[in-house]
Design an enzyme around this catalytic site. Structure first.
Site, mmCIF file in Angstrom:
data_model
loop_
_atom_site.group_PDB
_atom_site.id
_atom_site.type_symbol
_atom_site.label_atom_id
_atom_site.label_comp_id
_atom_site.label_asym_id
_atom_site.label_seq_id
_atom_site.Cartn_x
_atom_site.Cartn_y
_atom_site.Cartn_z
ATOM 1 N N HIS A 1 48.560 -44.627 33.665
ATOM 2 C CA HIS A 1 48.990 -43.347 33.095
ATOM 3 C C HIS A 1 49.926 -42.596 34.049
ATOM 4 O O HIS A 1 49.493 -42.170 35.122
ATOM 5 C CB HIS A 1 47.732 -42.509 32.815
ATOM 6 N N GLU B 1 52.422 -46.427 31.516
ATOM 7 C CA GLU B 1 52.738 -45.363 30.556
ATOM 8 C C GLU B 1 53.530 -44.313 31.295
ATOM 9 O O GLU B 1 53.199 -43.975 32.444
ATOM 10 C CB GLU B 1 51.450 -44.749 29.995
ATOM 11 N N ASP C 1 56.515 -40.719 30.656
ATOM 12 C CA ASP C 1 56.968 -39.708 29.696
ATOM 13 C C ASP C 1 58.457 -39.443 29.888
ATOM 14 O O ASP C 1 58.904 -39.274 31.021
ATOM 15 C CB ASP C 1 56.203 -38.403 29.921
ATOM 16 N N HIS D 1 56.642 -35.521 32.959
ATOM 17 C CA HIS D 1 55.678 -35.211 31.897
ATOM 18 C C HIS D 1 55.909 -33.869 31.218
ATOM 19 O O HIS D 1 55.890 -33.759 29.992
ATOM 20 C CB HIS D 1 54.249 -35.252 32.441
ATOM 21 N N GLU E 1 56.522 -42.763 26.431
ATOM 22 C CA GLU E 1 56.103 -41.644 25.573
ATOM 23 C C GLU E 1 57.268 -40.682 25.411
ATOM 24 O O GLU E 1 57.732 -40.076 26.379
ATOM 25 C CB GLU E 1 54.879 -40.922 26.152
HETATM 26 O O1 G3P Z 1 50.152 -41.539 26.349
HETATM 27 C C1 G3P Z 1 48.892 -41.070 26.649
HETATM 28 C C2 G3P Z 1 48.913 -39.722 27.297
HETATM 29 O O2 G3P Z 1 49.882 -39.740 28.308
HETATM 30 C C3 G3P Z 1 49.210 -38.619 26.329
HETATM 31 O O3 G3P Z 1 49.095 -37.368 26.909
HETATM 32 O O4 G3P Z 1 49.876 -35.351 27.997
HETATM 33 O O5 G3P Z 1 49.234 -37.296 29.390
HETATM 34 O O6 G3P Z 1 51.323 -37.347 28.081
HETATM 35 P P1 G3P Z 1 49.924 -36.828 28.141
HETATM 36 MG MG MG Z 2 52.040 -39.367 28.447
#
Ligand code: G3P
Ligand code: MG
Length: 243
Positions: free
Chosen positions: A6, A33, A35, A48, A108
């Site tokens: 993450h 993962e 963003d 993020h 993401e």
């Molecule tokens: O993709 C899973 C998670 O990352 C979603 O929430 O806020 O951590 O981007 P966030």
């Molecule tokens: Mg995320």
């Protein structure tokens, strides 16, 4: 069950930096993962929040910075003892690196708070340019963004990010979303089973406790998204219950 780092190995390194991505690979993560957002001058960057304040030494919105200005910020703010400076990566820089790694990437699209016009097209363009289309897939809380990526590149799978949803399996199947990405808190076994019945893969976020890892493994989830990929990979070598 796949272990997806993450924001990279964000439990131990500054989130969404090349350092955190490299450390996730070294820890044996199956996937990363991260963003993406977009700068004022239209560059796709990895961060993020819509604002830079929490994770960098800057202030204000990503959308108000040019790439040149943004690259001067230090994204290592939350881990000053780990590294002195880490820039916000560009998505292009990430693609060049990821092409050489034996991992997949969950991109993401952060288009729920600020809608970055053209971010889907630009991201796909860079994936094509660097020949990483088959190593990446999309997720987003904004399901219209997912529909858009599917229109442009139907071969790239997508995952519907949700906090919780009734009839998750049917929902994803109906819209052609191959993956379901629910919040771990509140997830039920029924939801997992519904996804399985409909042929939808389920990747759960953000799993940072051993009890959660064990439960999701028992339920047969396809992947977990965690800040501690190294710890999860170790446990999966020998799944057991902690007393
Ligand atoms: O993709 C899973 C998670 O990352 C979603 O929430 O806020 O951590 O981007 P966030
Ligand atoms: Mg995320």
């Amino acid at each position: 069950m796949k272990v997806i780092a993450h924001r990279g190995y964000s439990g131990r390194y500054p989130e969404n930096t090349m350092l955190a991505f490299q450390k996730a690979v070294e820890a044996g993560a199956d996937g990363i993962e991260m963003d993406v957002q977009m700068t004022k001058d239209g560059h796709v960057v990895i961060i993020h929040d819509e604002a830079v304040d929490r994770t960098t030494d800057g202030v204000g919105f990503v959308a108000d910075y040019t790439l040149e200005e943004l690259r001067k910020l230090n994204a290592a703010k939350l881990f000053p003892d780990v590294v002195d400076f880490a820039p916000i990566p560009t998505f292009e820089e990430f693609c060049v690196w990821a092409k050489e790694q034996d991992i997949f990437t969950n991109i993401e699209l952060k288009t729920s708070v600020h809608y970055y016009v053209g971010i889907e097209e630009k991201t796909i363009e860079l994936m094509k340019k660097h020949d990483v289309m088959d190593k990446m897939y999309f997720s987003s809380f904004n399901h219209m963004s997912l529909v858009k990526t599917m229109e442009i590149s139907p071969e790239v799978p997508v995952g519907a990010l949700v906090v919780s949803l009734e009839n998750a399996g049917q929902y994803c199947k109906q819209y052609g979303f191959a993956n379901y990405h629910p919040d771990y808190n509140g997830l039920t076994q029924k939801e997992v089973e519904q996804c399985k019945e409909n042929g939808i893969a389920i990747n759960v976020w953000t799993v940072n406790d051993m009890g959660g890892l064990e439960q999701l493994h028992k339920w047969g989830c396809d992947g977990i998204i965690t800040n501690y990929p190294g710890v999860c990979k170790e446990w999966l070598k020998n799944p057991h219950t902690y007393e």
